[in-house]
Design a protein around this motif. Sequence first.
Motif, PDB file in Angstrom:
ATOM      1  N   ASP A 172       0.846  -1.191   0.000  1.00 32.70           N
ATOM      2  CA  ASP A 172       0.000   0.000   0.000  1.00 32.70           C
ATOM      3  C   ASP A 172       0.883   1.243   0.000  1.00 32.70           C
ATOM      4  OD1 ASP A 172      -2.067   1.733   0.195  1.00 32.70           O
ATOM      5  OD2 ASP A 172      -2.548   1.298   2.281  1.00 32.70           O
ATOM      6  N   THR A 173       0.698   2.113  -0.946  1.00 34.02           N
ATOM      7  CA  THR A 173       1.466   3.359  -1.009  1.00 34.02           C
ATOM      8  C   THR A 173       0.634   4.564  -0.594  1.00 34.02           C
ATOM      9  OG1 THR A 173       0.885   3.607  -3.340  1.00 34.02           O
ATOM     10  CG2 THR A 173       2.942   2.475  -2.846  1.00 34.02           C
ATOM     11  N   ARG A 174      -0.511   4.325   0.023  1.00 31.18           N
ATOM     12  CA  ARG A 174      -1.355   5.448   0.421  1.00 31.18           C
ATOM     13  C   ARG A 174      -0.745   6.253   1.553  1.00 31.18           C
ATOM     14  NH1 ARG A 174      -6.934   2.452   1.356  1.00 31.18           N
ATOM     15  NH2 ARG A 174      -5.453   0.836   1.974  1.00 31.18           N
ATOM     16  N   PHE A 175       0.263   5.674   2.254  1.00 33.52           N
ATOM     17  CA  PHE A 175       0.904   6.436   3.320  1.00 33.52           C
ATOM     18  C   PHE A 175       1.544   7.710   2.764  1.00 33.52           C
ATOM     19  CE2 PHE A 175       4.534   4.319   1.572  1.00 33.52           C
ATOM     20  CZ  PHE A 175       5.619   5.132   1.859  1.00 33.52           C
ATOM     21  N   LEU A 176       1.864   7.719   1.453  1.00 33.70           N
ATOM     22  CA  LEU A 176       2.449   8.910   0.857  1.00 33.70           C
ATOM     23  C   LEU A 176       1.475  10.075   0.861  1.00 33.70           C
ATOM     24  CD1 LEU A 176       4.196   7.234  -2.211  1.00 33.70           C
ATOM     25  CD2 LEU A 176       5.277   8.049  -0.106  1.00 33.70           C
ATOM     26  N   ARG A 177       0.188   9.787   0.969  1.00 31.23           N
ATOM     27  CA  ARG A 177      -0.826  10.842   1.001  1.00 31.23           C
ATOM     28  C   ARG A 177      -1.471  10.991   2.369  1.00 31.23           C
ATOM     29  NH1 ARG A 177      -4.541   8.577  -1.603  1.00 31.23           N
ATOM     30  NH2 ARG A 177      -3.523   6.737  -2.436  1.00 31.23           N
ATOM     31  N   GLN A 178      -0.987  10.230   3.357  1.00 31.59           N
ATOM     32  CA  GLN A 178      -1.570  10.291   4.695  1.00 31.59           C
ATOM     33  C   GLN A 178      -0.640  10.920   5.717  1.00 31.59           C
ATOM     34  OE1 GLN A 178      -2.372   6.128   5.253  1.00 31.59           O
ATOM     35  NE2 GLN A 178      -4.425   6.257   4.400  1.00 31.59           N
ATOM     36  N   LEU A 179       0.570  11.290   5.301  1.00 28.74           N
ATOM     37  CA  LEU A 179       1.553  11.805   6.247  1.00 28.74           C
ATOM     38  C   LEU A 179       2.516  12.729   5.531  1.00 28.74           C
ATOM     39  CD1 LEU A 179       2.871  11.616   9.120  1.00 28.74           C
ATOM     40  CD2 LEU A 179       4.263   9.747   8.200  1.00 28.74           C
ATOM     41  N   GLY A 180       2.866  13.838   6.189  1.00 28.72           N
ATOM     42  CA  GLY A 180       3.925  14.714   5.718  1.00 28.72           C
ATOM     43  C   GLY A 180       5.108  14.614   6.669  1.00 28.72           C
ATOM     44  N   LEU A 181       6.312  14.594   6.117  1.00 25.11           N
ATOM     45  CA  LEU A 181       7.492  14.365   6.945  1.00 25.11           C
ATOM     46  C   LEU A 181       8.645  15.204   6.421  1.00 25.11           C
ATOM     47  CD1 LEU A 181       8.524  12.498   9.302  1.00 25.11           C
ATOM     48  CD2 LEU A 181       9.398  10.983   7.518  1.00 25.11           C
ATOM     49  N   ASP A 182       9.369  15.848   7.341  1.00 25.92           N
ATOM     50  CA  ASP A 182      10.578  16.594   7.001  1.00 25.92           C
ATOM     51  C   ASP A 182      11.512  16.516   8.207  1.00 25.92           C
ATOM     52  OD1 ASP A 182      12.549  18.171   6.003  1.00 25.92           O
ATOM     53  OD2 ASP A 182      11.390  20.026   5.976  1.00 25.92           O
ATOM     54  N   LEU A 183      12.340  15.471   8.241  1.00 27.63           N
ATOM     55  CA  LEU A 183      13.231  15.222   9.367  1.00 27.63           C
ATOM     56  C   LEU A 183      14.672  15.375   8.929  1.00 27.63           C
ATOM     57  CD1 LEU A 183      11.669  12.070  11.097  1.00 27.63           C
ATOM     58  CD2 LEU A 183      11.426  14.466  11.749  1.00 27.63           C
ATOM     59  N   ARG A 184      15.460  16.075   9.748  1.00 30.88           N
ATOM     60  CA  ARG A 184      16.899  16.155   9.558  1.00 30.88           C
ATOM     61  C   ARG A 184      17.544  15.264  10.616  1.00 30.88           C
ATOM     62  NH1 ARG A 184      14.348  20.579   8.692  1.00 30.88           N
ATOM     63  NH2 ARG A 184      14.342  21.189  10.890  1.00 30.88           N
ATOM     64  N   LEU A 185      18.316  14.298  10.139  1.00 28.08           N
ATOM     65  CA  LEU A 185      18.855  13.261  11.005  1.00 28.08           C
ATOM     66  C   LEU A 185      20.379  13.316  11.017  1.00 28.08           C
ATOM     67  CD1 LEU A 185      16.655  10.302   9.657  1.00 28.08           C
ATOM     68  CD2 LEU A 185      16.110  11.851  11.543  1.00 28.08           C
ATOM     69  N   SER A 186      20.943  12.955  12.147  1.00 27.31           N
ATOM     70  CA  SER A 186      22.390  12.791  12.254  1.00 27.31           C
ATOM     71  C   SER A 186      22.663  11.601  13.156  1.00 27.31           C
ATOM     72  CB  SER A 186      23.047  14.057  12.816  1.00 27.31           C
ATOM     73  OG  SER A 186      22.601  14.294  14.154  1.00 27.31           O
ATOM     74  N   ALA A 187      23.775  10.918  12.882  1.00 21.18           N
ATOM     75  CA  ALA A 187      24.127   9.730  13.663  1.00 21.18           C
ATOM     76  C   ALA A 187      25.637   9.577  13.677  1.00 21.18           C
ATOM     77  CB  ALA A 187      23.472   8.483  13.073  1.00 21.18           C
ATOM     78  N   GLN A 188      26.170   9.232  14.839  1.00 27.71           N
ATOM     79  CA  GLN A 188      27.602   8.965  14.927  1.00 27.71           C
ATOM     80  C   GLN A 188      27.958   7.694  14.168  1.00 27.71           C
ATOM     81  OE1 GLN A 188      28.804   8.965  19.021  1.00 27.71           O
ATOM     82  NE2 GLN A 188      28.096  11.043  19.401  1.00 27.71           N
ATOM     83  N   SER A 189      27.068   6.714  14.227  1.00 26.83           N
ATOM     84  CA  SER A 189      27.257   5.493  13.444  1.00 26.83           C
ATOM     85  C   SER A 189      25.896   5.052  12.934  1.00 26.83           C
ATOM     86  CB  SER A 189      27.901   4.386  14.288  1.00 26.83           C
ATOM     87  OG  SER A 189      27.060   4.015  15.364  1.00 26.83           O
ATOM     88  N   ALA A 190      25.888   4.440  11.756  1.00 26.76           N
ATOM     89  CA  ALA A 190      24.630   4.021  11.146  1.00 26.76           C
ATOM     90  C   ALA A 190      24.863   2.728  10.385  1.00 26.76           C
ATOM     91  CB  ALA A 190      24.074   5.101  10.229  1.00 26.76           C
ATOM     92  N   LYS A 191      23.757   2.003  10.218  1.00 25.66           N
ATOM     93  CA  LYS A 191      23.782   0.751   9.475  1.00 25.66           C
ATOM     94  C   LYS A 191      22.799   0.867   8.321  1.00 25.66           C
ATOM     95  CE  LYS A 191      22.964  -4.199  10.038  1.00 25.66           C
ATOM     96  NZ  LYS A 191      22.498  -5.266  10.961  1.00 25.66           N
ATOM     97  N   LEU A 192      23.309   0.645   7.112  1.00 24.98           N
ATOM     98  CA  LEU A 192      22.474   0.662   5.914  1.00 24.98           C
ATOM     99  C   LEU A 192      22.534  -0.724   5.300  1.00 24.98           C
ATOM    100  CD1 LEU A 192      20.705   2.146   3.874  1.00 24.98           C
ATOM    101  CD2 LEU A 192      22.804   2.898   2.721  1.00 24.98           C
ATOM    102  N   GLY A 193      21.572  -1.557   5.644  1.00 24.72           N
ATOM    103  CA  GLY A 193      21.647  -2.953   5.238  1.00 24.72           C
ATOM    104  C   GLY A 193      22.865  -3.584   5.877  1.00 24.72           C
TER     105      GLY A 193
END
Length: 708
Positions: free
Chosen positions: A462-483
Amino acid sequence: MANSLLASMRSALGSQSGCPSIIAFLLARTDAVRSRPSRPRSTTTADGGKRPPGKFNLRGRFRDRTIAKVGPRLYCLDRRTENPKREMLFVHRAVRNRGRRRLRWALSIVAFTVVAFALIAVAVPLAVSTDLVRQRLKHDIGAWAGQRVTLGNNPKLTFWPIPTITFDNVALYPRRPHAKPIAVASSVEGEFSVLSALTGKPHFTRLLFRSPIFTVERGATGLVNWRSDFGRIAEAARIARARANGNKKAGSVPDYSLGTIAISGGTIRYIDHRDDDIETITDLSGTIDWPETLGNASMDLRGMFRGKKVHLAASSSQPLLLIGGANARLKASFDASPIGLAFNGTTTLAERPFFDGRMTLDTPSVEKILQWFGADIKPGAAIGRLNVDAHVTTQSDRVNFDDLTLKVGGNRGIGVLDVNLPKPRFPVIAGTIAFNSLDIVSFLRAFSPLPKPGQNIATTVDTRFLRQLGLDLRLSAQSAKLGPMMLDDVAATARISEGRASFEIGDASAYGGSLNGEVRISEKGLDGGGMVRAAADNVDLGAMYDAMKLSGPLPRGRGSLRLELQSDHPLWATGISDITGQMKLSVGNGTIPKLDLAAFRALAAKERFFDLSKISGDALDFASAKLDCRFSDGMAEINDATITTNDTVIRLNGVVPYARGSLAMTGSLEPKPAPKKGAAKPDDTDDGLRFFVGGSWPSPVISPVVTR
C-alpha cells in the motif's frame, strides 16, 4: 543477692489474685535491701513484737503497714498487727476486690454500648424519613449536575453496615422541554450520614450508579447536550474561571461538599452530528472522587473501547478551572494494549485543547493505533514501534515536542519535533533528531509499508501512506547501518510530501572514504515510482564487498562508485527486471584475488573451456580498473570493462541477464600499449588472446577463441 530476692518476691506475689498491682507498689515503696547474718528462729523486736523466723531481705509500706518478705511468705512487722497472717489475708483480699470492681465496670460499659446500639438501630429507621432522603438525593443530583432528575417509586432504605438508600429507574434530563435523557441507570445507591439525616438534611458521601448509560451528543453547532449553566458545579466553575482571568468582582468560589461517584457496568455513547461519528465505551467501571469543590479531584475508570481494554486515571488540584475551560493542572494516564500515554502539566479542555507539560507515549506499532482508531491502513503497512518522551506544547493546530527522546524501530535519538495538524489535510512532522546509532532501514520502515514476498508484491504493498503523512526530518548519527554496510558521521534527511518520499544521505564516512546517496519514491495515480542514487569516493572496495558478502573475481582497492537506478514501481515492490539505470566504477592500484594470468593463458592454450574458479595462484595486481554498464530489461549491458596491469590490458563487454544469473560476454588479453616519449617497450611476445565468458556468477566459465 538483691536481684535474687527481687525475683523471688515477684514469684511469690505473682501467684496471688491482683498481685501485679501489689508488686508494683512494693517495688516503688521499697526503702531498703539488706543482707544480714542468720538469726535464731525466735527473736523479739524492739517494741515487743515477734519477729518472723529466718532473715528478711525486702521491706516496704502498704496501707500504713510494714510489709516484709521472708522466703516465699509475706509478713506484717507493724506492732499494731496482732495476727500477721490475717493482716496479709486482708491485703490479698483488697487486691482481689479491686480486680473484681474493674471487671464489673468493663461489663457495664459493654452492656451499655450494646443497649445503645440496639436503641439506635430501632430508633433511627423510625426517625429518618424515606421521603426526606428521597427528596434530598433528587435535589443533590440535580443541583450538582444542573439537570433534571427522575427517580423510581420504590426506594429501599438500609442502615447496616452503612446507611444507604437505593432507587431504580433513575434518569437525568436537560433543562429544556421534550429533551431526551442524557443518562439513565438501572439503580442508584446513595450512602449518607445518619446524624445529617436526623437533622433533616441528609448528606450523601457516595453515589453508586449501576448499569448507567451516558449519552454525550454534539450538535451541528458543536454544543454538547451535557452543557448547563445551572447547578452548583457550573456556578463554582464559572466563578473560578472569572477569578482566574482577573475578575475580582466575581465573588468567592462557593465551597460545596460533594463526594464519590462510583460506576458499575456502565456505557458511554458519543454521537457527533457534525460528521455522523458514533463511538461507544462499554463495561465502564470505576470511581470519581471529589470531596469538595475547592479540593482536589481524581478519577479512575476502566472499560472496553473498540474491542480493547482501556484504563483512564486522572487527578487535578484545580478541577473547577478544568471544567470551566481555563488553564489547570492535570496529571493523567491512558493505557490500552496498542498504546500507553501519560501527561503531567497544564491543560485547557476547550474546543481547541491546550497542553503544556511532560508527555510520554509508547506503542508497539503505530499501525495498530491507526487501525484501532479506524484509519484506512491496508494490512502489511509497517509503521513500527514508537516511544516518545518530551515536553509538549500545543498552539492552535501545532504540537511542539521539546527536550525530546524518541525511539523509532529500535533507534533512539534526541532532538525537537514540530507536528502540524491542519484540517482537513494530513499531519506534517518536522524536526531535527540526533542518534548515537541508527539502523536506517528499520527507521524508514517506521514510516513506510513493509515489503511482502511473492510474485504480485506490487499489488499487495500500500502506497497510500504517501498521502496520509507529511514528513521533514533532519537526522544525524555517529554510526549508522544501511543494510549490511556500516557508516559513520551520517547527516541525512527524510521527507514525505504530496505523494513523494525520499531519504537522502548528504554525507557519511564509510570504509575509509565518503559516501552519499538518495532513495526516492513517488506515486502517480495507481502506479508508484522509485529511484536510488549512490556515490562513493576513495572507499576500500574490498571491505565493502566483504560487508555485502559479494564473492568472485572482483577488483579490490580504493576507488569510486557511481550508481543510479530507477523503477516504475515502489522500490520494495520492484522486481529485478523492472530496474533501469547505470553504474560506473573506477579503481586505482588494486588486486583481483585468485586470477593468475599465466595460469589463465596455459589453460586457454589446451582447454576448449574451463571454470575460472579452477585457476589457483597469486592475485592479479593491476594499476587501474574501470567499469561502465547500463541496466534495463533485466540485463546489465557492459559497455566498457578495462583492467590494466603493468604489461597487459584485459577488456570485457557484453550482457549479463541478471534475472537468470547468467553471463554472456566476450573478453581479450592484450599487450599494454607502449608509453609515449620514447620510453622502453614492455617485453611482450604475446599477440593477444580472445575468449567468451559464460556460466553464472560467481563461477564464470571461460571458452577461448581459436584463431587459425
